[in-house]
Scaffold this motif. Sequence first.
Motif, short mmCIF file in Angstrom:
data_model
loop_
_atom_site.label_atom_id
_atom_site.label_comp_id
_atom_site.label_asym_id
_atom_site.label_seq_id
_atom_site.Cartn_x
_atom_site.Cartn_y
_atom_site.Cartn_z
N GLU A 36 25.13 10.02 -26.32
CA GLU A 36 25.77 9.23 -25.27
C GLU A 36 26.31 7.92 -25.84
OE1 GLU A 36 27.47 8.31 -21.84
OE2 GLU A 36 26.49 10.22 -22.32
N GLN A 37 25.57 7.34 -26.79
CA GLN A 37 26.02 6.11 -27.43
C GLN A 37 27.33 6.33 -28.18
OE1 GLN A 37 24.17 4.79 -31.18
NE2 GLN A 37 23.60 2.91 -30.14
N VAL A 38 27.42 7.46 -28.89
CA VAL A 38 28.64 7.77 -29.62
C VAL A 38 29.80 7.98 -28.65
CG1 VAL A 38 29.75 9.50 -31.08
CG2 VAL A 38 27.44 8.72 -31.62
N ARG A 39 29.56 8.71 -27.58
CA ARG A 39 30.61 8.93 -26.58
C ARG A 39 31.09 7.61 -25.99
NH1 ARG A 39 27.97 13.98 -23.14
NH2 ARG A 39 28.38 15.63 -24.68
N ALA A 40 30.13 6.75 -25.64
CA ALA A 40 30.48 5.46 -25.05
C ALA A 40 31.26 4.60 -26.05
CB ALA A 40 29.22 4.72 -24.60
N GLY A 41 30.86 4.65 -27.32
CA GLY A 41 31.56 3.88 -28.34
C GLY A 41 33.01 4.33 -28.50
N LEU A 42 33.23 5.64 -28.46
CA LEU A 42 34.58 6.16 -28.60
C LEU A 42 35.43 5.85 -27.36
CD1 LEU A 42 33.73 9.63 -30.17
CD2 LEU A 42 34.56 7.59 -31.35
N LYS A 43 34.78 5.81 -26.19
CA LYS A 43 35.50 5.55 -24.95
C LYS A 43 35.74 4.05 -24.74
CE LYS A 43 33.75 7.84 -21.61
NZ LYS A 43 32.85 8.24 -20.50
N ASP A 44 34.91 3.22 -25.37
CA ASP A 44 34.96 1.78 -25.11
C ASP A 44 36.27 1.15 -25.52
OD1 ASP A 44 33.54 -0.74 -24.35
OD2 ASP A 44 33.89 -1.19 -26.47
N ALA A 45 36.93 1.71 -26.52
CA ALA A 45 38.21 1.13 -26.97
C ALA A 45 39.23 1.11 -25.84
CB ALA A 45 38.73 1.91 -28.17
N ARG A 46 39.27 2.19 -25.06
CA ARG A 46 40.23 2.25 -23.95
C ARG A 46 39.86 1.26 -22.85
NH1 ARG A 46 39.36 7.67 -25.19
NH2 ARG A 46 38.01 7.97 -23.37
N VAL A 47 38.55 1.13 -22.58
CA VAL A 47 38.09 0.18 -21.56
C VAL A 47 38.45 -1.24 -21.98
CG1 VAL A 47 36.05 -0.75 -20.41
CG2 VAL A 47 36.23 1.71 -20.83
N PHE A 48 38.20 -1.56 -23.24
CA PHE A 48 38.46 -2.92 -23.72
C PHE A 48 39.94 -3.25 -23.68
CE2 PHE A 48 39.30 -5.88 -27.27
CZ PHE A 48 38.56 -6.96 -26.82
N GLU A 49 40.77 -2.29 -24.00
CA GLU A 49 42.22 -2.52 -23.98
C GLU A 49 42.69 -2.96 -22.60
OE1 GLU A 49 46.38 -0.17 -25.16
OE2 GLU A 49 44.44 0.87 -25.23
N LYS A 50 42.14 -2.33 -21.56
CA LYS A 50 42.51 -2.70 -20.19
C LYS A 50 42.01 -4.10 -19.85
CE LYS A 50 42.50 2.07 -18.43
NZ LYS A 50 41.86 3.02 -17.48
N GLN A 51 40.80 -4.43 -20.29
CA GLN A 51 40.26 -5.76 -20.00
C GLN A 51 41.06 -6.85 -20.71
OE1 GLN A 51 36.22 -5.32 -21.33
NE2 GLN A 51 35.52 -4.33 -19.44
N ALA A 52 41.43 -6.59 -21.95
CA ALA A 52 42.15 -7.60 -22.74
C ALA A 52 43.55 -7.87 -22.19
CB ALA A 52 42.24 -7.15 -24.19
N ALA A 53 44.09 -6.94 -21.44
CA ALA A 53 45.45 -7.11 -20.92
C ALA A 53 45.50 -8.12 -19.77
CB ALA A 53 45.99 -5.76 -20.45
N VAL A 54 44.34 -8.46 -19.21
CA VAL A 54 44.29 -9.39 -18.08
C VAL A 54 43.98 -10.79 -18.58
CG1 VAL A 54 43.17 -9.94 -15.89
CG2 VAL A 54 43.50 -7.54 -16.56
N ASP A 55 44.92 -11.72 -18.42
CA ASP A 55 44.74 -13.10 -18.86
C ASP A 55 45.39 -14.02 -17.83
OD1 ASP A 55 44.63 -15.57 -20.06
OD2 ASP A 55 45.24 -14.87 -22.03
#
Length: 654
Positions: free
Chosen positions: A307-326
């Motif tokens: 589950e940790q590996v899956r979350a790590g691979l998925k986290d990049a997409r989540v972070f990209e969305k968060q970083a777009a909001v400023d």
Amino acid sequence: MSPFTRSRQLSDPTEGGTEPDDDTAAKDPAGERAEAEKPEAEPDTGAETQPDTGAETEPDTGAETEPDTAPHAAADTAVDAGQDTAPAPDTAPGPGSDGPPGALKPGWFGWRRRYPRAARGVSVGTTVLAGALVLFALLVPNQVEKIEFASFVRIPAEGVLLAGLLLALPPKARRITAVVMGAFLGLVTILKFVDMGFYQILARPFDLVLDWILIENGTDFLRETFGRTGQVLAVTGVIVLFVAVLVLTTLSMVRLTKLMVRHRPVAARTTLILGTAWITCMTLGLQIGTVPIATKGNAEFLGNRVEQVRAGLKDARVFEKQAAVDAFAKTPPDQLLTGLRGKDVLFTFIESYGRVAIDDPAMAQQTDAVLMEGTGRLKAAGFESRSGWLQSPVTGAGSWLAHSTFLSGLWIKNQQRYRNLTTSDRMTLTNYFGKTGAWRTVGIVPGVRRAWPEGKYFGLDHIYDSEHLGYHGPYFSWTPVPDQFSMEAFQRLEHGKKDREPIMAEIILASSHNPWSPIARMIDWDDLGDGSVFHRIKKEGTNPTEVWKDPEKVRTEYRRAIEYSIRSLTEWVERYGDEDTVLVFLGDHQPVPTVTAGDTGKDVPITIVAKDKKVLDRVADWNWTDGLKPAPNAPRWGMDKFRDRFMTAYGPQG
């Protein structure tokens, strides 16, 4: 005896008989000659080999047999009993031979024949150790704090299922499975050992996707703390340990598998009993203290890793969305940070300055004294201060993740997010100061001793690393430059210059970095010179190798290091600060668990110091505590929330 078989035995030196393993055979040469005349075993057609248990060689009704393979079974029995096979000689025995022509060569260089009882003892002992190792690998937790006697008297579901599987498989598949599962169990055990180290330093398990870069950082830390020899010895020891675990678990699994097959009825009954006991204990929730008797810990451990590996691979997409909001991306430069125009703004990180330094009863009294003293001296110099709490994304280590969280307004909790951040166009607090054009932005980063390409991302006009502060003194373990000298260098290189523009500085104080031994001490600021004075001061300090033998000594040295960092900073403000000085200082993360003593919190103190009353009035609604020490119930924010709150407070509407 078949003539064909006898002829083949005499003519083919690559095939041999088997050596007897009982006392009678060892004492009767005639028996040896008779044994030498037995028919040679045919090539193995799949009969299961038997483990060496060290028992007397008697008929074994539980031995596994295959149809129409009597000769093969005889050969397999010899192998499984741990007996050596050797080619039957067709010439007279050579010098040193143990018997007449045709006699079998002694096993273990003759040791087993000369000392049969000792050999049986060694064999039994080896089997017991193999079982203990496999049981240890199945039951050992991945945290040092959870290792206790009760941990090793549990019933592992994985062990019961594996035993049943091995008993049910055909011989060839069983051998392959035993090797594969032994190696896999070794890898799982190694991962648990790595987890133990990560929990001791970072209070979290090893991330299979994101943490490989930290291994290099760890070896660098060893070299800088214990020297090159200490680094080499430590790394070599770890490699040897890991290889030994992998090899020994594999051999142990193979040995135990052979033992189970040799005593199949007993092994089957034992497996059935343990399986029934596991179900019963799991159903009733039976425990030894707080430790459940029935466990499926390895399955849960591996499931969490998947589950940790899956979350790590998925986290990049989540972070990209968060970083777009400023919220400030489209704010014109002339409307940014208007409440601080003309001020020198210093964002200063104190390494490992965590809540434990203030709240822990063993440190509170001394730390309180330093904070109260600093508050009083600053107030006497005309400065006021307010303090609160931030929650860091990391604990124990990973300062760069905390720094980038604070500056970017994003939760940078792992190396993947850090890489994505520093290759993006996300604006940080330092970038926004630079964007206004109203400040010269500089970095004082004595912990940087090599190329730091990420530094460009933070938008600093100039970076002073450990090689450019003018320091000619010694390292204090990991720390390249003592904090007092770093602050004096900032004064000399930037703040003390005449006719300069306002400065925004990011300053990282490293003296409170692990291992906190030896520690520099405060001296007269006029005596700092080029730092050579610290050679003598280092000799007066403690030895990290000795300190780390005692957790209480570690905690004491940690407290002293924090006190030194706070004094370096507050005395600098008292000595060089003025009406235009605004200091924001904070801890980047809590120290390692050795210091926190079980506290899993991630809170760090943060303080704003200023002489201009209007600067602190803008944050009055934050309800922070007066002084350098935040109250226990002072507001607590995530570190990623600070950037936007700070920019809002000091913007046009603040």
